[in-house]
Design a protein around this motif. Structure first.
Motif, PDB file in Angstrom:
ATOM      1  N   THR A 101       0.849  -1.185   0.000  1.00  0.00           N
ATOM      2  CA  THR A 101       0.000   0.000   0.000  1.00  0.00           C
ATOM      3  C   THR A 101       0.888   1.239   0.000  1.00  0.00           C
ATOM      4  O   THR A 101       2.020   1.211   0.455  1.00  0.00           O
ATOM      5  N   GLY A 102       0.318   2.318  -0.484  1.00  0.00           N
ATOM      6  CA  GLY A 102       1.101   3.544  -0.463  1.00  0.00           C
ATOM      7  C   GLY A 102       0.954   4.295  -1.753  1.00  0.00           C
ATOM      8  O   GLY A 102       0.025   4.039  -2.523  1.00  0.00           O
ATOM      9  N   PRO A 103       1.760   5.214  -2.054  1.00  0.00           N
ATOM     10  CA  PRO A 103       3.043   5.535  -1.411  1.00  0.00           C
ATOM     11  C   PRO A 103       2.874   6.410  -0.171  1.00  0.00           C
ATOM     12  O   PRO A 103       1.926   7.171  -0.043  1.00  0.00           O
ATOM     13  N   TYR A 104       3.803   6.259   0.744  1.00  0.00           N
ATOM     14  CA  TYR A 104       3.868   7.062   1.962  1.00  0.00           C
ATOM     15  C   TYR A 104       5.141   7.892   1.913  1.00  0.00           C
ATOM     16  O   TYR A 104       6.126   7.501   1.291  1.00  0.00           O
ATOM     17  N   THR A 105       5.117   9.011   2.602  1.00  0.00           N
ATOM     18  CA  THR A 105       6.308   9.850   2.699  1.00  0.00           C
ATOM     19  C   THR A 105       7.037   9.508   3.986  1.00  0.00           C
ATOM     20  O   THR A 105       6.444   9.479   5.066  1.00  0.00           O
ATOM     21  N   LEU A 106       8.315   9.245   3.879  1.00  0.00           N
ATOM     22  CA  LEU A 106       9.120   8.882   5.032  1.00  0.00           C
ATOM     23  C   LEU A 106       9.503  10.151   5.781  1.00  0.00           C
ATOM     24  O   LEU A 106      10.062  11.075   5.201  1.00  0.00           O
ATOM     25  N   LYS A 107       9.164  10.231   7.047  1.00  0.00           N
ATOM     26  CA  LYS A 107       9.410  11.429   7.838  1.00  0.00           C
ATOM     27  C   LYS A 107      10.704  11.352   8.640  1.00  0.00           C
ATOM     28  O   LYS A 107      11.458  12.306   8.692  1.00  0.00           O
ATOM     29  N   GLU A 108      10.931  10.219   9.320  1.00  0.00           N
ATOM     30  CA  GLU A 108      12.096  10.115  10.199  1.00  0.00           C
ATOM     31  C   GLU A 108      12.528   8.667  10.316  1.00  0.00           C
ATOM     32  O   GLU A 108      11.697   7.760  10.342  1.00  0.00           O
ATOM     33  N   VAL A 109      13.831   8.459  10.389  1.00  0.00           N
ATOM     34  CA  VAL A 109      14.390   7.121  10.574  1.00  0.00           C
ATOM     35  C   VAL A 109      14.961   7.053  11.982  1.00  0.00           C
ATOM     36  O   VAL A 109      15.816   7.852  12.358  1.00  0.00           O
ATOM     37  N   PHE A 110      14.463   6.111  12.773  1.00  0.00           N
ATOM     38  CA  PHE A 110      14.914   5.931  14.145  1.00  0.00           C
ATOM     39  C   PHE A 110      15.948   4.811  14.198  1.00  0.00           C
ATOM     40  O   PHE A 110      16.072   4.025  13.263  1.00  0.00           O
ATOM     41  N   TYR A 142      17.667   1.214  15.150  1.00  0.00           N
ATOM     42  CA  TYR A 142      17.199  -0.172  15.197  1.00  0.00           C
ATOM     43  C   TYR A 142      16.092  -0.459  14.197  1.00  0.00           C
ATOM     44  O   TYR A 142      15.261  -1.333  14.405  1.00  0.00           O
ATOM     45  N   GLY A 143      16.028   0.313  13.099  1.00  0.00           N
ATOM     46  CA  GLY A 143      15.146  -0.029  11.998  1.00  0.00           C
ATOM     47  C   GLY A 143      13.727   0.494  12.058  1.00  0.00           C
ATOM     48  O   GLY A 143      12.925   0.201  11.192  1.00  0.00           O
ATOM     49  N   THR A 144      13.373   1.263  13.059  1.00  0.00           N
ATOM     50  CA  THR A 144      12.030   1.828  13.133  1.00  0.00           C
ATOM     51  C   THR A 144      11.966   3.085  12.274  1.00  0.00           C
ATOM     52  O   THR A 144      12.910   3.869  12.239  1.00  0.00           O
ATOM     53  N   VAL A 145      10.831   3.283  11.583  1.00  0.00           N
ATOM     54  CA  VAL A 145      10.684   4.387  10.648  1.00  0.00           C
ATOM     55  C   VAL A 145       9.321   5.047  10.865  1.00  0.00           C
ATOM     56  O   VAL A 145       8.328   4.363  11.076  1.00  0.00           O
ATOM     57  N   ALA A 146       9.291   6.375  10.801  1.00  0.00           N
ATOM     58  CA  ALA A 146       8.028   7.120  10.870  1.00  0.00           C
ATOM     59  C   ALA A 146       7.633   7.508   9.456  1.00  0.00           C
ATOM     60  O   ALA A 146       8.423   8.097   8.725  1.00  0.00           O
ATOM     61  N   ILE A 147       6.400   7.150   9.062  1.00  0.00           N
ATOM     62  CA  ILE A 147       5.913   7.479   7.722  1.00  0.00           C
ATOM     63  C   ILE A 147       4.620   8.265   7.829  1.00  0.00           C
ATOM     64  O   ILE A 147       3.908   8.188   8.837  1.00  0.00           O
ATOM     65  N   GLU A 148       4.320   9.020   6.769  1.00  0.00           N
ATOM     66  CA  GLU A 148       3.124   9.853   6.750  1.00  0.00           C
ATOM     67  C   GLU A 148       2.287   9.489   5.534  1.00  0.00           C
ATOM     68  O   GLU A 148       2.807   9.371   4.426  1.00  0.00           O
ATOM     69  N   ASN A 149       0.985   9.299   5.741  1.00  0.00           N
ATOM     70  CA  ASN A 149       0.119   8.980   4.604  1.00  0.00           C
ATOM     71  C   ASN A 149      -0.401  10.258   3.969  1.00  0.00           C
ATOM     72  O   ASN A 149      -0.052  11.370   4.373  1.00  0.00           O
ATOM     73  N   VAL A 150      -1.278  10.132   2.984  1.00  0.00           N
ATOM     74  CA  VAL A 150      -1.789  11.276   2.231  1.00  0.00           C
ATOM     75  C   VAL A 150      -2.581  12.222   3.126  1.00  0.00           C
ATOM     76  O   VAL A 150      -2.553  13.442   2.947  1.00  0.00           O
ATOM     77  N   ASP A 151      -3.273  11.688   4.128  1.00  0.00           N
ATOM     78  CA  ASP A 151      -4.099  12.503   5.019  1.00  0.00           C
ATOM     79  C   ASP A 151      -3.281  13.266   6.059  1.00  0.00           C
ATOM     80  O   ASP A 151      -3.833  14.052   6.821  1.00  0.00           O
ATOM     81  N   GLY A 152      -1.989  13.009   6.137  1.00  0.00           N
ATOM     82  CA  GLY A 152      -1.131  13.688   7.103  1.00  0.00           C
ATOM     83  C   GLY A 152      -0.954  12.945   8.403  1.00  0.00           C
ATOM     84  O   GLY A 152      -0.374  13.476   9.351  1.00  0.00           O
ATOM     85  N   VAL A 153      -1.455  11.725   8.501  1.00  0.00           N
ATOM     86  CA  VAL A 153      -1.320  10.926   9.719  1.00  0.00           C
ATOM     87  C   VAL A 153       0.063  10.285   9.724  1.00  0.00           C
ATOM     88  O   VAL A 153       0.476   9.636   8.758  1.00  0.00           O
ATOM     89  N   ILE A 154       0.806  10.478  10.817  1.00  0.00           N
ATOM     90  CA  ILE A 154       2.151   9.924  10.952  1.00  0.00           C
ATOM     91  C   ILE A 154       2.091   8.725  11.889  1.00  0.00           C
ATOM     92  O   ILE A 154       1.498   8.794  12.967  1.00  0.00           O
TER      93      ILE A 154
END
Length: 143
Positions: A89-98, A100-112
């Motif tokens: 599913t997607g595409p999502y915009t990648l916001k931040e890389v933490f 140990y492999g955790t990633v924050a992504i944002e969908n089209v509606d702006g939900v992170i």
């Protein structure tokens, strides 16, 4: 009285000395402890060697950067199989890389929200150039 006599008879027939038996038991326990320590050391070496072999076969880690477009793998679609269902599913915009492999992504509606980086892959934008060569086939003439 008869029980004590049988015990003394058993000791005399086996020619068992309590002090010698105690020393033998003490040495046996220490020998067993040495064997356990040796087995533990071999186990640690085996685990290290197995980890090295496993890590050597791992694929390169995905290198994500903030601002990348990514696709998210939806593992729940495996439960409802369908030939034409896309599990990405997607595409999502990648916001931040933490770490140990955790990633924050944002969908089209702006939900992170946060996800594991293994569930992501880069989204390729635009048409993919392909080198397709057209070959014309002619039917042979038979006479």
């Amino acid at each position: 009285m008869e029980l004590e006599h049988k015990a003394m008879w058993a000791l005399k027939t086996t020619n068992l000395d309590l002090k010698t038996g105690g020393e033998a038991r003490f040495l046996y326990i220490h020998e067993l402890e040495e064997l356990r320590q040796h087995a533990y050391e071999n186990f640690v070496l085996y685990k290290e060697r197995t980890k090295r072999l496993h890590d050597k076969r791992l694929k390169d880690r995905k290198q994500f950067q903030a601002g990348d477009l990514v696709l998210l793998y939806n593992s729940r679609l495996r439960l409802f199989p369908g030939k034409l269902h896309s599990r990405w599913t997607g595409p999502y915009t990648l916001k931040e890389v933490f770490p140990y492999g955790t990633v924050a992504i944002e969908n089209v509606d702006g939900v992170i929200f946060k996800v594991i980086g293994h569930r992501l892959k880069l989204y390729v934008v635009g048409p993919i150039e392909s080198a397709v060569e057209v070959i014309e086939l002619h039917t042979p003439h038979t006479s």
